[in-house]
Design a protein around this motif. Structure first.
Motif, PDB file in Angstrom:
ATOM      1  N   LEU A  88     -29.320  -5.380   8.513  1.00  0.00           N
ATOM      2  CA  LEU A  88     -27.916  -5.107   8.750  1.00  0.00           C
ATOM      3  C   LEU A  88     -27.627  -3.738   8.138  1.00  0.00           C
ATOM      4  CD1 LEU A  88     -25.197  -6.201   9.804  1.00  0.00           C
ATOM      5  CD2 LEU A  88     -24.778  -7.094   7.499  1.00  0.00           C
ATOM      6  N   ALA A  89     -27.065  -2.825   8.944  1.00  0.00           N
ATOM      7  CA  ALA A  89     -26.847  -1.462   8.473  1.00  0.00           C
ATOM      8  C   ALA A  89     -25.501  -0.952   8.952  1.00  0.00           C
ATOM      9  CB  ALA A  89     -27.955  -0.536   8.961  1.00  0.00           C
ATOM     10  N   GLY A  90     -24.886  -0.115   8.123  1.00  0.00           N
ATOM     11  CA  GLY A  90     -23.627   0.530   8.469  1.00  0.00           C
ATOM     12  C   GLY A  90     -23.641   1.966   8.009  1.00  0.00           C
ATOM     13  N   GLU A  91     -22.968   2.840   8.767  1.00  0.00           N
ATOM     14  CA  GLU A  91     -22.974   4.267   8.447  1.00  0.00           C
ATOM     15  C   GLU A  91     -21.609   4.858   8.752  1.00  0.00           C
ATOM     16  OE1 GLU A  91     -25.525   8.275   9.692  1.00  0.00           O
ATOM     17  OE2 GLU A  91     -26.254   6.265  10.203  1.00  0.00           O
ATOM     18  N   TYR A  92     -21.167   5.770   7.872  1.00  0.00           N
ATOM     19  CA  TYR A  92     -19.920   6.497   8.083  1.00  0.00           C
ATOM     20  C   TYR A  92     -20.187   7.980   7.873  1.00  0.00           C
ATOM     21  CZ  TYR A  92     -15.285   8.472   7.310  1.00  0.00           C
ATOM     22  OH  TYR A  92     -14.163   9.255   7.383  1.00  0.00           O
ATOM     23  N   ASN A  93     -19.734   8.811   8.830  1.00  0.00           N
ATOM     24  CA  ASN A  93     -19.949  10.252   8.760  1.00  0.00           C
ATOM     25  C   ASN A  93     -18.640  10.982   9.022  1.00  0.00           C
ATOM     26  OD1 ASN A  93     -23.073  10.326   8.701  1.00  0.00           O
ATOM     27  ND2 ASN A  93     -22.630   9.039  10.479  1.00  0.00           N
ATOM     28  N   ARG A  94     -18.479  12.114   8.317  1.00  0.00           N
ATOM     29  CA  ARG A  94     -17.270  12.915   8.486  1.00  0.00           C
ATOM     30  C   ARG A  94     -17.572  14.373   8.146  1.00  0.00           C
ATOM     31  NH1 ARG A  94     -11.795  12.419   8.879  1.00  0.00           N
ATOM     32  NH2 ARG A  94     -10.507  13.998   7.855  1.00  0.00           N
ATOM     33  N   PRO A  95     -17.080  15.321   8.962  1.00  0.00           N
ATOM     34  CA  PRO A  95     -17.275  16.739   8.632  1.00  0.00           C
ATOM     35  C   PRO A  95     -16.482  17.117   7.390  1.00  0.00           C
ATOM     36  CG  PRO A  95     -16.628  16.448  10.936  1.00  0.00           C
ATOM     37  CD  PRO A  95     -16.395  15.153  10.257  1.00  0.00           C
ATOM     38  N   THR A  96     -17.040  18.018   6.598  1.00  0.00           N
ATOM     39  CA  THR A  96     -16.300  18.490   5.421  1.00  0.00           C
ATOM     40  C   THR A  96     -15.086  19.309   5.840  1.00  0.00           C
ATOM     41  OG1 THR A  96     -17.794  20.401   5.296  1.00  0.00           O
ATOM     42  CG2 THR A  96     -18.325  18.485   3.942  1.00  0.00           C
ATOM     43  N   ARG A  97     -15.075  19.824   7.053  1.00  0.00           N
ATOM     44  CA  ARG A  97     -13.912  20.543   7.571  1.00  0.00           C
ATOM     45  C   ARG A  97     -12.893  19.591   8.198  1.00  0.00           C
ATOM     46  NH1 ARG A  97     -14.780  26.140   8.354  1.00  0.00           N
ATOM     47  NH2 ARG A  97     -16.876  26.790   7.757  1.00  0.00           N
ATOM     48  N   GLY A  98     -13.227  18.300   8.216  1.00  0.00           N
ATOM     49  CA  GLY A  98     -12.322  17.317   8.794  1.00  0.00           C
ATOM     50  C   GLY A  98     -12.347  17.350  10.308  1.00  0.00           C
ATOM     51  N   ALA A 134     -16.783  28.180  16.120  1.00  0.00           N
ATOM     52  CA  ALA A 134     -16.442  26.776  16.383  1.00  0.00           C
ATOM     53  C   ALA A 134     -17.040  26.303  17.692  1.00  0.00           C
ATOM     54  CB  ALA A 134     -14.926  26.602  16.402  1.00  0.00           C
ATOM     55  N   TYR A 135     -17.208  27.214  18.653  1.00  0.00           N
ATOM     56  CA  TYR A 135     -17.871  26.840  19.896  1.00  0.00           C
ATOM     57  C   TYR A 135     -19.370  26.655  19.679  1.00  0.00           C
ATOM     58  CZ  TYR A 135     -13.668  28.041  22.595  1.00  0.00           C
ATOM     59  OH  TYR A 135     -12.397  28.073  23.120  1.00  0.00           O
ATOM     60  N   ARG A 136     -19.957  27.438  18.787  1.00  0.00           N
ATOM     61  CA  ARG A 136     -21.404  27.365  18.567  1.00  0.00           C
ATOM     62  C   ARG A 136     -21.789  26.112  17.799  1.00  0.00           C
ATOM     63  NH1 ARG A 136     -23.318  30.212  22.172  1.00  0.00           N
ATOM     64  NH2 ARG A 136     -25.256  30.610  21.060  1.00  0.00           N
ATOM     65  N   SER A 137     -20.953  25.715  16.841  1.00  0.00           N
ATOM     66  CA  SER A 137     -21.225  24.505  16.061  1.00  0.00           C
ATOM     67  C   SER A 137     -19.893  23.865  15.698  1.00  0.00           C
ATOM     68  CB  SER A 137     -22.019  24.846  14.793  1.00  0.00           C
ATOM     69  OG  SER A 137     -22.241  23.700  14.009  1.00  0.00           O
ATOM     70  N   PRO A 138     -19.339  23.043  16.590  1.00  0.00           N
ATOM     71  CA  PRO A 138     -17.992  22.487  16.355  1.00  0.00           C
ATOM     72  C   PRO A 138     -17.884  21.648  15.091  1.00  0.00           C
ATOM     73  CG  PRO A 138     -18.666  22.167  18.640  1.00  0.00           C
ATOM     74  CD  PRO A 138     -19.878  22.632  17.890  1.00  0.00           C
ATOM     75  N   GLN A 139     -18.898  20.805  14.810  1.00  0.00           N
ATOM     76  CA  GLN A 139     -18.767  19.876  13.696  1.00  0.00           C
ATOM     77  C   GLN A 139     -18.916  20.571  12.343  1.00  0.00           C
ATOM     78  OE1 GLN A 139     -20.610  19.360  16.365  1.00  0.00           O
ATOM     79  NE2 GLN A 139     -20.006  17.388  17.256  1.00  0.00           N
TER      80      GLN A 139
END
Length: 874
Positions: free
Chosen positions: A200-210, A857-862
């Motif tokens: 059983l696994a869970g993951e949460y990810n978020r950009p530091t820029r939000g 931002a177009y080259r690497s949005p996240q």
């Protein structure tokens, strides 16, 4: 009188690690136990092999009790020339017997050091080693399980990596023995004989820029008990939308409303779509006969449902009244929704037919994709009313009804069937020849329609009847004393054809040679000739128009928002490929399982089907009918469907260094490592089946600290793999009569140019349950030349460096902690950081400015994305 000394050992360690033992054995009779990582090919000739398995097949299953104890002998027989050492050993069940040396091998302790949750994640983590430098195919490796072909990657992608006993990465040439083209490396995964775990696994990810969030949840059940195994898994992923407003993207001139209170299009133009996916996957393999020695069959079924939502901005209109003008924006975004439902099923069967290995796999799929795209509103009434003075250009706008939705639907049905028969038809002085016959039939039917297209319903069907013969001939052999002074030489010849119902017959053939002058050094050379057809997606994807797409116009030296057409092009033709590969692999003498490899590639292709390239003046000249401009020369529309290039040629070197070792404890120390047990001492506790006695359900010594897991290294284990690609030439002639383009010197056709150098690297440390992994990719800067006309400018694409970090703790390995908190048994916690340095490519013109279409931002949005991953194994 000759004396014979015998040393018992367990399969799995290099002979260099036995050198001190062998030296002592020459002085007198000695019986000792050692841990091995490689065994000589003579093992395939050992008595007790299962029905004389062919060289390209997996080694036969050995007696479990014998495997748990001594698995071979080292016999030292003095001769008039000195003392010869003959090694006889039972191979690890499922290990391949081929002349090509593995590029890399991983035992269960190596795999534990990666801290990943599935085989899919493991393959991604070791992509520098598994990726092919040939430049053909998908780039992913051919996957084998226990030395046998599988119906599809679905069979094993969700299996816990703790279930792996051994993993081998082999060169592309090995793929020919299993009926595949030599454009992918081969990964052979050998599973443990007994393993049982629920995860059983869970993951949460978020950009530091939000800007957005990503959630993942996965569960699975896997069990293997000798010849039977089954796996059931389910996964759900959800990611929210990321918009241009959330990355402060500068808007193109003329696209921003000039009246306060109008909505900003940037808030309704997505950089990354909101998407969700649910996947369910189940596989069962059952052996036939006692211990599965009469063969096996496999069934697999999977279902995937995904939905993606994106925005293309707002409807805008320019209102003019009494010489004044204003840009206005209407509410409600132009939305696109893509829903995909995919049904897949596989069936496989394998068995020995006398001394021949027969294997057949079938894989079927049915995919339904529905794309709904909002039409642009009719704003002509607003323009007329403003010009007549009936509507204030800066006043409230009346309601403008929506124009409806364009619907595009694609249905694709696929069936892939392949049968191979492999064996040893005759013997030669240097060994047995290996012959593989392959026959297959692939069927694809694609049906698409689009309410916005004038072509109506498009249906494409392709049947591909294929055949291939591969013959491997050992010409010289050191072990058989057949011209052994020159080393081991094997010649490989193959020829095949594909008869496509919609394209006619395609031919392919190849010739290659492998030369191993010593145990540690080998060379490979091959020449491959193939013909290839465009995919049905390139030919028949539904025609879709997308509005307000940022495109850099080199002719006008500006960024324009244009209408882009995408979809299939039925006028594409077959491609002709000619490839040369030269390679060398050297097993390093100072580190175990470490090597240096160098490969040279030269590719030439004619009539190449490619995605529409960057819109340079040369491209516009060759494909003038794809570009639409207004009376003032401004770019307003672009047809980006696939095109045919006349010729492409390229050459490059890819070299890699794989290093590994351990520091202290009971890892893979000794010769080649740092620390570890003394040479000739007791076996270290790692590899399944490597020692004596009952070693638990996974084949690892003692009760595992994590249910279903291995013991893992005691001490610190480390590894480092670095691969460098150096491109010498990359030239394209896009059409007859058009000058050849040098992509390495500014005449590139891709949006990022073509870098001359690229580096891939991965490595890490693992110590007593704590792990640190780093994977990085770097591309050198590149340029794209302008037209040279007044106002035109060159573009410089800066270097890119993306590093992904994983830090994890196997809490279940901490016995004292588990005693205090029993729930932590079998639990691993990982902290991940993708694009650790928040690197985003910088693109500049001659003035040092960044064009709007190439904003970072177009080259690497996240940007940098951090996350936490929690996994528990029961």
């Amino acid at each position: 009188m000759r004396s014979v000394h015998t040393i018992a050992f367990a399969a799995g360690v290099s002979l260099s690690a036995m050198a001190p033992v062998l030296a002592h054995a020459q002085d007198g009779p000695v019986v000792s136990t050692c841990r091995l990582s490689t065994v000589h090919d003579d093992a395939a000739e050992a008595p007790g092999g299962a029905e004389g398995a062919p060289a390209s097949s997996a080694a036969p299953e050995s007696d479990p009790e014998a495997e748990a104890n001594a698995q071979g002998t080292v016999t030292i027989v003095p001769t008039t020339r000195g003392k010869d050492i003959v090694v006889t050993a039972a191979r690890v069940a499922g290990q391949l017997d081929v002349p090509q040396q593995p590029i890399q091998t991983f035992d269960e302790d190596d795999i534990a050091a990666y801290g990943v949750n599935s085989i899919s994640e493991l393959i991604d983590a070791i992509s520098p080693q598994t990726g092919s430098g040939r430049g053909r195919g998908s780039g992913g490796p051919v996957m084998l399980v226990n030395g046998q072909r599988i119906t599809s990657f679905r069979e094993m992608r969700d299996i816990p990596p703790e279930a792996i006993r051994r993993l081998e990465v082999l060169p592309e040439e090995v793929a020919l023995r299993f009926g595949y083209a030599a454009n992918q490396r081969v990964v052979n995964i050998i599973l443990k004989k007994k393993f049982d775990a629920a995860t059983l696994a869970g993951e949460y990810n978020r950009p530091t820029r939000g800007g957005y969030d990503n959630y993942e949840a996965q569960t699975g059940l896997f069990k293997v008990a000798g010849p039977r195994r089954y796996n059931v898994s389910a996964k759900y992923t959800d990611t929210s939308m990321l918009t241009e407003n959330e990355r402060n993207v500068t808007q193109a001139e003329g696209s921003v409303p000039t009246v306060a209170g109008d909505p900003s299009p940037a808030r309704y133009r997505s950089l990354a779509a909101a998407d969700s996916e649910f996947a369910l996957n189940a596989t069962m393999t059952q052996g036939i006969g006692k211990d599965g020695l009469d063969g096996s069959f496999t069934t697999n079924a999977a279902f995937t449902h995904s939905v993606a939502n994106s925005w293309s901005g707002l409807d805008t209109v320019t209102l003019v009244q009494d010489g004044d003008s204003a840009i206005r924006a209407l509410p409600d975004p132009l939305a696109t929704r893509v829903e995909t439902n995919q049904f897949q099923a596989g069936l496989g069967y394998s068995r020995m037919l006398g001394t021949w290995n027969f294997n057949v796999t079938n894989d079927a799929g049915y995919t339904i994709t529905q794309t709904d795209t909002d039409r642009r509103r009719d704003t002509s009434g607003l323009v007329v009313a403003a010009a007549a003075g009936d509507l204030a250009i800066d006043g409230a706008l009346p309601f403008v009804p929506g124009a409806g939705v364009d619907e595009a639907r694609n249905r694709t049905a696929t069936l892939s069937s392949m049968a191979t028969l492999s064996g040893r038809p005759f013997a030669m002085p240097a060994g047995d020849a290996n012959l593989t016959f392959k026959g297959g039939y692939d069927y694809t039917h694609s049906s698409s329609d689009n309410s916005a297209s004038q072509f109506g319903r498009i249906g494409l069907t392709r049947g591909d009847l294929s055949g291939l013969v591969n013959l491997a001939l050992p010409l010289t052999s050191r072990s058989r004393d057949a011209l052994g002074a020159v080393g081991d030489i094997t010649l490989n010849l193959s020829g095949g054809l594909d008869h496509l119902s919609d394209f006619g017959t395609l031919y392919n053939w190849s010739a290659g040679v492998t030369w191993a002058p010593t145990d540690r050094l080998s060379f490979q050379a091959s020449y491959i000739v193939e013909e290839a057809a465009p995919t049905l997606t390139q030919l028949g994807a539904p025609i879709v128009q997308t509005y307000n797409v940022s495109v850099y116009d080199f002719t006008q030296n500006r960024t324009a928002l244009v209408t882009v057409t995408s979809g299939g092009n039925p006028d594409l033709v077959k491609e002709k490929q000619r490839d040369i590969k030269l390679g060398a692999t050297w097993q390093l003498p100072f580190l175990q399982r470490s090597n240096l490899m160098v490969e040279y590639f030269h590719n030439r292709s004619n009539d190449v089907s490619e995605a529409f390239p960057m819109l340079t003046p040369a491209v516009e000249s060759a494909f003038a009918g794809r570009v639409t401009r207004d009376a003032d020369g401004n770019l307003i529309a672009l047809d980006r469907r696939a095109v045919t290039f006349d010729q492409e040629t390229s050459s490059r070197i890819r070299w890699g260094l794989n290093l590994s070792g351990s520091i202290g404890g009971q890892g893979q120390g000794g010769p080649g490592g740092f620390g570890g047990p003394p040479p000739g001492g007791p076996p270290s506790g790692g590899s399944a089946g490597a020692g004596a006695g009952n070693r638990g359900p996974g084949g690892s010594g003692g009760p595992p600290p994590m249910m279903g897991g291995g013991r893992g290294p005691q001490g610190t284990r480390w590894n480092l793999s670095i691969y460098h690609t150096w491109r010498f030439t990359d030239r394209v002639r896009i059409a007859e009569g058009v000058p050849e383009l040098d992509q390495l010197n500014g005449e590139a056709l891709t949006a990022g140019g073509v870098p001359r150098h690229a580096i891939e690297a991965e490595g890490g440390l693992f110590s007593n349950g704590y792990g640190f992994r780093l994977k990085a990719e770097w591309d050198a800067p590149s340029t794209v030349d302008g037209t040279g006309a007044p106002g035109s400018t060159d573009l410089r694409f800066g270097s890119t460096f993306v590093a992904n970090l994983r830090i994890f703790a196997d809490l279940g390995r901490k016995e004292e902690l588990v005693k205090k908190v029993p729930f932590l048994k079998g639990m691993r916690v990982s902290l991940v950081a993708d694009n650790l340095l928040d690197s985003r490519q910088k693109v500049t013109d001659d003035n040092g400015l960044t064009p709007i279409a190439y904003q970072r931002a177009y080259r690497s949005p996240q940007g940098r994305v951090i996350g936490i991953d929690v996994r528990k194994m029961f």
